[in-house]
Design an enzyme around this catalytic site. Structure first.
Site, PDB file in Angstrom:
ATOM      1  N   SER A   1      19.364  34.352 -25.900  1.00  0.00           N
ATOM      2  CA  SER A   1      19.795  35.740 -26.106  1.00  0.00           C
ATOM      3  C   SER A   1      21.157  35.793 -26.794  1.00  0.00           C
ATOM      4  CB  SER A   1      19.865  36.487 -24.770  1.00  0.00           C
ATOM      5  OG  SER A   1      18.579  36.683 -24.251  1.00  0.00           O
TER       6      SER A   1
ATOM      7  N   ASP B   1      14.741  41.992 -26.737  1.00  0.00           N
ATOM      8  CA  ASP B   1      15.049  41.044 -25.664  1.00  0.00           C
ATOM      9  C   ASP B   1      14.435  41.577 -24.373  1.00  0.00           C
ATOM     10  OD1 ASP B   1      16.062  38.876 -24.329  1.00  0.00           O
ATOM     11  OD2 ASP B   1      18.166  39.362 -24.674  1.00  0.00           O
TER      12      ASP B   1
ATOM     13  N   GLY C   1      20.459  29.941 -23.692  1.00  0.00           N
ATOM     14  CA  GLY C   1      21.395  30.498 -24.656  1.00  0.00           C
ATOM     15  C   GLY C   1      20.705  31.260 -25.773  1.00  0.00           C
TER      16      GLY C   1
ATOM     17  N   ARG D   1      28.270  41.177 -22.213  1.00  0.00           N
ATOM     18  CA  ARG D   1      28.404  40.093 -23.180  1.00  0.00           C
ATOM     19  C   ARG D   1      28.287  40.597 -24.613  1.00  0.00           C
ATOM     20  NH1 ARG D   1      24.067  36.504 -22.278  1.00  0.00           N
ATOM     21  NH2 ARG D   1      22.927  37.754 -23.768  1.00  0.00           N
TER      22      ARG D   1
ATOM     23  N   HIS E   1      24.239  41.171 -19.614  1.00  0.00           N
ATOM     24  CA  HIS E   1      23.860  41.234 -21.032  1.00  0.00           C
ATOM     25  C   HIS E   1      24.649  42.323 -21.758  1.00  0.00           C
ATOM     26  CE1 HIS E   1      20.171  38.698 -21.890  1.00  0.00           C
ATOM     27  NE2 HIS E   1      20.446  38.407 -20.634  1.00  0.00           N
TER      28      HIS E   1
ATOM     29  N   GLY F   1      12.959  29.591 -26.215  1.00  0.00           N
ATOM     30  CA  GLY F   1      13.587  28.512 -25.466  1.00  0.00           C
ATOM     31  C   GLY F   1      13.364  28.729 -23.985  1.00  0.00           C
TER      32      GLY F   1
ATOM     33  N   ALA G   1      15.639  46.782 -25.317  1.00  0.00           N
ATOM     34  CA  ALA G   1      15.603  46.106 -24.017  1.00  0.00           C
ATOM     35  C   ALA G   1      14.260  46.363 -23.335  1.00  0.00           C
ATOM     36  CB  ALA G   1      16.743  46.614 -23.142  1.00  0.00           C
TER      37      ALA G   1
ATOM     38  N   ALA H   1      13.555  44.947 -20.233  1.00  0.00           N
ATOM     39  CA  ALA H   1      13.715  44.719 -18.788  1.00  0.00           C
ATOM     40  C   ALA H   1      13.645  46.031 -18.021  1.00  0.00           C
ATOM     41  CB  ALA H   1      15.044  44.031 -18.503  1.00  0.00           C
TER      42      ALA H   1
END
Length: 168
Positions: free
Chosen positions: A16, A83, A14, A53, A50, A9, A34, A36
């Site tokens: 993740s 992710d 939304g 959450r 992240h 997306g 991860a 990143a």
């Protein structure tokens, strides 16, 4: 082979949050892979968001480059969430690594996983044509990577405005 799901997306769609919920619904302790890199304050804040959450209960593997190794090492530990593929690809490209063989190796690795894998990726080619060659190369590479992973996946979902749409 374990189930492979691609959740794609736009930015802030939304995807993740949706992927996290899908992983939590599967049996076993969830593993968050991860991709990143915390290279600046803004990215560190995103990563912290992240982490907050998703809450506790996750095994976290930070791996900006060796995604295939992270998948193979975590197989059997529980369902995995990657992710995201977009950051992984940008890490490879900005580090001048050959991303094409890595992408092909990823597709091969997905086929041998025993535990479920849910991968998050951005759709970056839905807007205007980028003005510079590097941005166009990245857009094209991301589109190609998404196509290859979608082809290998058992399911593909497109998330828009927080709502998942089943594509495959």
């Amino acid at each position: 082979m374990g189930q492979v799901i691609l959740v794609t997306g736009g930015a802030r769609s939304g995807k993740s949050r949706h992927a996290e919920a899908r992983v939590r619904a599967l049996p076993g302790q969830p593993v968050y892979i991860a991709t990143a890199r915390a290279d600046d304050d803004e990215m560190r804040a995103r990563i912290a968001h992240h982490i907050d959450r998703r809450g506790s209960g996750w095994i976290t593997v930070e791996e900006p480059f060796d995604l295939i190794g992270a998948l193979d090492r975590s197989d059997g530990q529980g369902p995995r969430l990657v992710d995201c593929l977009t950051l992984w690809l940008s890490n490879l490209m900005f580090d001048d690594r050959a991303w094409e063989p890595e992408a092909e190796a990823l597709v091969a690795a997905l086929a041998r996983q025993a535990s479920p894998v849910i991968l998050v990726s951005n759709e970056v080619g839905m807007g205007i044509v980028p003005a510079n060659a590097l941005a166009r190369a990245f857009r094209d590479a991301q589109g190609w990577l998404n196509q290859r992973v979608a082809e290998a996946a058992d399911e593909v979902e497109f998330v828009v405005s927080g709502l998942p749409l089943k594509v495959k």
